[in-house]
Design a protein around this motif. Structure first.
Motif: not given
Lengths: 510, 166
Positions: A184, A192, A223-228, A255-258, B40, B75-77
């Motif tokens: 993060g 990544r 982390r969810s910000e890394y979909p690829d 998978v994390g959630a932000g 999710h 969680y923000r998501d």
């Protein structure tokens, strides 16, 4: 013979048009009836040159960049497939100074191999590490990692071998390996890049860790910000399982959630278990009682992805690199307002100034460098006066800073350091898990106090209050989020006091 | 300059269905730590984790509604209501700040007359603050419907505006 054209599929390369370039190349190849095939690789990490296209010629690889889709027809006309001259031709990638200066151990394959090809991974030294681990046995493997001097690359810098030994010494039974890919920190992207560019190294590293400490199951928390990266790891794990190289080791992506705080190892464990990502008090250490109450090794992704190379080439070769108690190499990530931003893996010991000015080429804006934040949002801001600091855990700590996960964010002289101090406190408030009072409340009160300073209210008294608050945060927080927020705040006040004292128009406050 | 080859029609989501929700929950129920994977998947299917979903998850996992609600809220998501048809994540962290990301973000928000985490009145776009997308050497960075965008400038912002046109 089919010529291979390599176009990065890395998310940062895609963010600047690599998919459009690949599509234009594909169309051009088909229209011209050329014998060429496009392979999507990871990135070499020279992001100012992305999208960087490489072609395999009789003289080795030849690179071109930065390539736009509109350049493709001209490149093919000029003889791209033969590596012929063109305004965008960079020559052999290994000869580009930014790459030539590096010592790539962890990133040896990134940008070179087809990341989803297990054969390619093997052809470039993959699975030699696991084979050697099996020769050494579990205890010998732990000893090898200890001897290499490898320390946690997530930021804490704790010796990896000691952590492994602690978990290995617990009685046999269910144990876990957890790979922390909750990257993060702003200014960092090494995890990544590896997941997208060399996922089998992560898998092999986790498999070796499991073998060494007696764990049969591993979780990779991304982390969810890394979909690829999530997709790349899931595909590679499926391939590895199918090919039988996991050898009974269970491996699963979570998978994390932000939530930034889930990069803290105990909050991460809570998150995998399905709870709010709140930090646990230590002891017990995760190595004694971690995931689901069982002994658990939690390592950063770079740490685990470095293990195969250490095992393959021996601890001595790795430990021969570096300086002081910082052994081996560090993948340094140059980011922000820097001319040559990218992944620079080098032995510990380079000075910050050399990294920013020589390697990075100064700012992207062309203005003077004013501040550099090293180690993510919890890292200190260093002025050019401290550019003689060598990149080394202890040297940064001695100057009230931290190496962290190796992110270096450059700012030019338009930066307002009071604003950056305020942001550090605001970020801590946004991301606080809420468990301990100094972090939960201190961050918010700190931000309010900086606002008063910006408004010109009782500057001296409020600056003293901030310093006092930072001491409370440092000494009273449960984890690094509250504990390290004083680094950016106090370094901004100490090194850039003028920004806290100048008069401001009311509209520029907050 | 267009944004990418991937067609972006926005995210299609279904209305809450007890049967489909139960099926999603059932896929994870035997796993250790099933809650986040369930949330999710529910959000992917329904665009949010609604109050009905919280009840269904709590019953299936033998948790209290408060426990599930507490996780959703942490969680923000996870959203309590669906987002707009397109979701733009704009990075607000330091590397993007150093390249003028905040000014660009402000221009975009003003253009759509929304605030952070707001959705346009016609429901076409939600703009969310994010803290790092790992594209820090190509700052300022954003992500539109899961697709990364780097070196954000006025021209790329115009592309984004065109991309989300109804």
């Amino acid at each position: 013979m089919t010529t291979r054209i390599l176009v990065p599929g890395d998310a940062a390369a895609r963010a600047v048009g690599a998919d459009r370039v690949a599509a234009a190349l594909q169309a051009g190849i088909e229209r011209r009836g050329l014998a060429a095939a496009i392979v999507r690789t990871g990135s070499r990490g020279l992001f100012w040159l992305e999208p960087m296209v490489e072609v395999e010629t009789a003289d080795g690889r030849i690179a071109y960049g930065p390539v736009a889709a509109a350049d493709v027809a001209g490149l093919l006309d000029a003889g791209l497939l033969e590596g012929k001259p063109h305004a965008l031709r960079l020559g052999r990638p290994e000869e580009i100074p930014f790459l030539k200066r590096q010592t790539r151990v962890t990133f040896a394959r990134c940008g070179i191999v087809d990341p989803q090809s297990l054969d390619d991974y093997r052809a470039h030294g993959g699975y030699r590490g696991l084979a050697r681990a099996r020769e050494l046995g579990p205890a010998g493997t732990v000893a090898e990692v200890t001897a290499s001097g490898l320390r946690g690359r997530g930021g804490a810098g704790f010796p990896a071998g000691v952590k492994w030994q602690t978990a290995a010494d617990t009685p046999a039974g269910t144990k876990y390996i957890v790979c922390n890919a909750d990257e993060g920190d702003s200014g960092t992207y090494a995890d990544r890049m590896l997941m997208e560019g060399d996922p089998f190294a992560v898998i092999e590293g986790m498999t070796i860790a499991g073998y060494a400490v007696g764990a049969a199951m591993g979780y990779l928390y991304i982390r969810s910000e890394y979909p690829d990266a999530i997709l790349a790891m899931e595909r590679a794990i499926a391939t590895a399982r199918h090919a039988g190289v996991l050898d009974g080791f269970g491996l699963e992506v979570r998978v994390g959630a932000g939530a930034y705080v889930c990069g803290e190892e105990t909050a991460l464990l809570e998150s995998i278990e399905g709870r709010r990502g709140q930090v646990r008090a230590k002891p017990p250490l995760p190595a004694h009682r971690g995931l689901f109450g069982r002994p658990t090794v939690v390592n950063n992704l770079v740490t685990l992805a470095t293990v195969p190379a250490i095992l393959a080439d021996g601890a001595a070769a790795y430990a021969a690199l570096g300086t002081g108690r910082s052994r081996g190499t560090m993948p340094i990530q140059l980011a922000g307002n820097v001319r040559h931003g990218g992944l620079f893996e080098a032995p510990f010991g380079l000075t910050l100034g050399k990294l920013v000015e020589t390697v990075g080429g100064g700012t992207a804006s062309g203005r003077p460098v004013r501040a550099v934040q090293v180690g993510g949002p919890l890292g200190a801001y260093f002025p050019p006066a401290l550019f003689d600091t060598p990149f080394d855990y202890e040297a940064f700590a001695a100057r009230d800073g931290l190496v962290g996960h190796g992110g270096v964010v450059v700012f030019d002289d338009t930066v307002d350091m009071a604003h950056q101090a305020r942001f550090a406190l605001e970020f801590c408030g946004i991301e606080s898990c809420g468990k301990c009072t100094p972090c939960r409340i201190g961050a918010v009160r700190g931000k309010e106090t900086v606002d008063r300073i910006l408004a010109g209210e009782n500057r001296d008294a409020n600056l003293a209050l901030i310093e006092d608050l930072c001491q409370t945060l440092r000494d009273g927080s449960l984890c690094a989020l509250g504990g390290f927020t004083p680094f950016p705040v106090m370094s901004a006040i100490r090194h850039f006091p003028e920004d806290f004292r100048r008069r401001r128009l009311p509209a520029t406050v907050a | 300059m267009g944004l990418g080859s991937a067609a972006r029609s926005g995210v299609a989501v279904a209305a809450w269905s007890e049967a489909e929700g139960s099926a999603i929950i059932g896929r994870h129920i035997g796993r250790p730590g099933p809650l986040l994977p369930i949330l999710h998947d529910l959000q992917t299917a329904f665009g949010c984790v609604s109050a009905e979903a919280v009840v269904a998850v709590a019953e299936a996992l033998n948790l209290t509604r408060a426990e599930v609600h507490g996780v959703v809220g942490f969680y923000r998501d996870f959203r309590r209501a669906p987002a707009g048809r397109h979701v733009l994540k704009l990075c607000r962290a330091e590397a993007c700040q150093s390249m003028g990301g905040e000014v660009l973000a402000r221009q975009l928000l003003d253009r759509f007359a929304i605030g952070w985490d707001g959705t346009t009145a016609d429901g076409r776009l939600t703009v969310e603050a994010t803290y790092c997308l790992g594209l820090c050497a190509c700052a300022p960075a954003a992500m539109l419907d899961g697709q990364p965008i780097g070196r954000l400038d006025r021209a790329t912002l115009d592309d984004i505006v065109r991309e989300v046109e109804p």
